[in-house]
Write an enzyme that holds these catalytic residues in place. Structure first.
Site, short mmCIF file in Angstrom:
data_model
loop_
_atom_site.label_atom_id
_atom_site.label_comp_id
_atom_site.label_asym_id
_atom_site.label_seq_id
_atom_site.Cartn_x
_atom_site.Cartn_y
_atom_site.Cartn_z
N LYS B 100 -31.31 23.79 13.79
CA LYS B 100 -31.29 23.04 12.54
C LYS B 100 -31.21 21.56 12.91
O LYS B 100 -30.19 21.09 13.44
CB LYS B 100 -30.08 23.44 11.68
CG LYS B 100 -29.90 22.52 10.49
CD LYS B 100 -28.70 22.86 9.64
CE LYS B 100 -28.29 21.65 8.81
NZ LYS B 100 -27.14 21.90 7.95
N GLY B 188 -24.93 20.53 -0.76
CA GLY B 188 -24.72 20.07 -2.13
C GLY B 188 -24.30 21.13 -3.13
O GLY B 188 -23.82 20.81 -4.21
#
Lengths: 70, 258
Positions: B100, B188
Site C-alpha cells: 500500500k 475517513g
C-alpha cells in the site's frame, strides 16, 4: 571474531560492537525468531546473506519489523 | 459474495483493515477475526534496540499464512522513503510484492502528496510491485495512477482517522466510472453506514483502521463493519429503486373495506 571494536550506526544510533558479524548483531537483538529486514548503507541484505555478512566500520544499518498501522 | 480481484490476488472479503491504535495485539487479532477481513495492513518501523526476547511481535498474532499482509508506507513524505520502505517490506515478507503506497504531504491533514505519489508508483510498478495506492479523490489523478499500472486505486473518503465519512460521493462516482481497476475507499470512514454508502456507490472495497480501533467496543464494531460492507455490496448489485418525490402505494387500491 575480530579483536578490535567497530562503530556502526544502528537504526540512527551509534553503537560499538566487539564482533563484525551481522549474524551476531542480530542474535544479540533477539530477532532470530522474528520477521525482520536488514538494510546496510541503503542496500537490502537478503536473508540468505546474513550469516556470512561482515560489517564494516561506519556502516549504517537499519533493521525493521512490522508494527501496527493503517 | 463474489471475490474481489486485485492484481494477481483474490480476496474473499471486501473489508480491508489496519492494525494500528489497538490496546494490544490480542485485541488487534480479535477485532480482525470479527471483521472477517483477509487483507490487513501493517507499518514498517525500526526495531527497538535491546528488544526483550519475550516482547510480542505483531506477526505472531497475524500469521502471514492466514492473512494477506499489506505493508504500508505510512510516515513517508518522499518518493525515496516510500520506495525504500517497500523494498524493506518485500524482504521482510519473503518476496511478497503487494504494497500500500502512501506518500504524505502534510502532518496536519495527512493528505497525500500526489506528485510524489505518482512518481513513486511508477518506480514501484516498474520494479514488479503490485501497488495499491492511497490517493486524493481527484478523478484525473486517479486515472493517471490507473494508467501507470497500480492494481487498486484507493481514494480517501475524508482525512485519515477523521471519521467524517464519505465527504465527496460525486467524485467517488466519477472515479468509479473512469476505471476498471478495483476502487477501494481508504480512510475517513467513521461508522457502519459510511462503509455501506461507499459500497452502495459501487466501490469494490473499503480499507479502515480507526473506525474499528477507536470504537468503544472494537470487536463489535468490526462485526458491524463486516455486515455493512456485505449489505452495501448486495444493495449495489441489487440496484436500488428510483427516488420519487411523491408517495407510491404498496397495497392494492381494490377491496378496501368501506
Amino acid at each position: 571474531m575480530n579483536a578490535k571494536t567497530i562503530g556502526i550506526i544502528l537504526n540512527g544510533s551509534e553503537i560499538h560492537l566487539k564482533s563484525d558479524s551481522l549474524k551476531e548483531l542480530i542474535d544479540s537483538l533477539n530477532l532470530s525468531e522474528a520477521r525482520f529486514a536488514v538494510e546496510i548503507n541503503r542496500e537490502i541484505v537478503p536473508k540468505s546473506q546474513i550469516d556470512n555478512y561482515t560489517l564494516n566500520d561506519k556502516d549504517e544499518v537499519e533493521i525493521v519489523i512490522a508494527v501496527g498501522g493503517g | 459474495m463474489e471475490k474481489l480481484v486485485v492484481g494477481s490476488r483474490e480476496f474473499s472479503s471486501r473489508l480491508l483493515v489496519g492494525t494500528g491504535k489497538y490496546k494490544d495485539f490480542q485485541e488487534t487479532q480479535d477485532a480482525i477475526v470479527a471483521s472477517g477481513a483477509e487483507v490487513v495492513t501493517v507499518a514498517i518501523r525500526r526495531t527497538n534496540i535491546g528488544q526483550n526476547k519475550e516482547e510480542p511481535n505483531l506477526l505472531d498474532f497475524l500469521n502471514p499464512e492466514d492473512f494477506i499482509i499489506l505493508p504500508n508506507t505510512a510516515g513517508c513524505y518522499s518518493v525515496d522513503d516510500a520506495v525504500r520502505t517497500c523494498n524493506l517490506a518485500r524482504e521482510l515478507l519473503d518476496g511478497h510484492n503487494l504494497v500500500k503506497l502512501e506518500v504524505l504531504g502534510d502532518e496536519k491533514t495527512l493528505f497525500p502528496n500526489m506528485t510524489q505519489t505518482l512518481e513513486a508508483a511508477k518506480i514501484l510498478v516498474e520494479d514488479n510491485f503490485e501497488v495499491m495506492v492511497y490517493c486524493t479523490d481527484d478523478p484525473i489523478l486517479c486515472k493517471e495512477l490507473d494508467d501507470i499500472g497500480c492494481v487498486s486505486i484507493m481514494p480517501l473518503a475524508a482525512p485519515i482517522g477523521s471519521g467524517l465519512g464519505i465527504t465527496n460521493p460525486y467524485n467517488i462516482e466519477i472515479i468509479l466510472e473512469n476505471s476498471n481497476k478495483p476502487i477501494i475507499v481508504d480512510a475517513g470512514v467513521g461508522t457502519a453506514s459510511d462503509a455501506t454508502i461507499a459500497m452502495e456507490l459501487g466501490c469494490d472495497g473499503v480499507l479502515m483502521n480507526t473506525a474499528i480501533a477507536e470504537a468503544k467496543n472494537p470487536i463489535l464494531m468490526a462485526s458491524a463493519m463486516k455486515k455493512a460492507i456485505e449489505s452495501g455490496r448486495e444493495a449495489f448489485l441489487a440496484g436500488r429503486m428510483k427516488k420519487r418525490l411523491y408517495a407510491s402505494k404498496s397495497s392494492p387500491e381494490d377491496g378496501v373495506i368501506k
